[in-house]
Design a protein around this motif. Structure first.
Motif, PDB file in Angstrom:
ATOM      1  N   SER A   6     -66.001  80.502  -4.216  1.00  0.00           N
ATOM      2  CA  SER A   6     -66.332  79.574  -4.896  1.00  0.00           C
ATOM      3  C   SER A   6     -66.551  78.531  -4.279  1.00  0.00           C
ATOM      4  O   SER A   6     -67.803  77.601  -4.563  1.00  0.00           O
ATOM      5  N   TRP A  10     -69.931  76.056  -3.793  1.00  0.00           N
ATOM      6  CA  TRP A  10     -70.231  74.681  -4.017  1.00  0.00           C
ATOM      7  C   TRP A  10     -70.407  74.018  -2.958  1.00  0.00           C
ATOM      8  O   TRP A  10     -71.303  73.022  -3.194  1.00  0.00           O
ATOM      9  N   ASN A  11     -70.300  74.338  -1.584  1.00  0.00           N
ATOM     10  CA  ASN A  11     -70.638  73.425  -0.504  1.00  0.00           C
ATOM     11  C   ASN A  11     -71.846  73.843  -0.248  1.00  0.00           C
ATOM     12  O   ASN A  11     -72.541  72.821   0.026  1.00  0.00           O
ATOM     13  N   ARG A  14     -74.166  71.671  -2.884  1.00  0.00           N
ATOM     14  CA  ARG A  14     -74.074  70.444  -2.677  1.00  0.00           C
ATOM     15  C   ARG A  14     -74.887  70.110  -1.582  1.00  0.00           C
ATOM     16  O   ARG A  14     -75.890  68.939  -1.529  1.00  0.00           O
ATOM     17  N   PHE A  54     -70.373  64.108  -5.983  1.00  0.00           N
ATOM     18  CA  PHE A  54     -69.757  65.408  -5.349  1.00  0.00           C
ATOM     19  C   PHE A  54     -68.351  65.227  -4.820  1.00  0.00           C
ATOM     20  O   PHE A  54     -67.527  66.061  -4.915  1.00  0.00           O
ATOM     21  N   GLU A  58     -64.717  66.931  -5.666  1.00  0.00           N
ATOM     22  CA  GLU A  58     -63.679  67.644  -4.603  1.00  0.00           C
ATOM     23  C   GLU A  58     -62.549  66.893  -4.485  1.00  0.00           C
ATOM     24  O   GLU A  58     -61.283  67.265  -4.357  1.00  0.00           O
TER      25      GLU A  58
END
Length: 93
Positions: A6, A10-11, A14, A54, A58
């Motif tokens: 996950s 996500w990275n 992004r 973003f 995080e």
């Protein structure tokens, strides 16, 4: 294992989003029409706003509350500048 997948997804999303915004910035800033410079700078502010958003997400995941609040303030300031530029664009076009 699932949490790592996950985070990796996500990275990736992004980074793809931020690179696309940077390409749009470069396209508008370095073309021959001087009017597009204003659009290019607005897209750069959009880039920094998304990056701050973003980073805030995080920081929330990692529990870093001070940094998250700073990023949220940065995002609100960026959105305010974009709103101001948008209003000027439509009123004085």
């Amino acid at each position: 294992m699932k949490k790592e997948a996950s985070a990796k997804t996500w990275n990736t999303l992004r980074n793809i989003t931020l690179v696309i915004i940077l390409f749009i910035f470069i396209r508008y800033l370095f073309d021959e029409d001087p009017f597009n410079d204003r659009i290019g700078w607005s897209v750069l502010i959009l880039f920094w706003t998304f990056k701050g958003l973003f980073d805030a997400v995080e920081d929330k995941r990692s529990g870093n509350k001070k940094s998250m609040v700073a990023n949220i303030v940065f995002v609100i300031a960026g959105l305010g500048i974009l709103l101001w530029q948008g209003i000027q664009f439509f009123l004085y076009k």
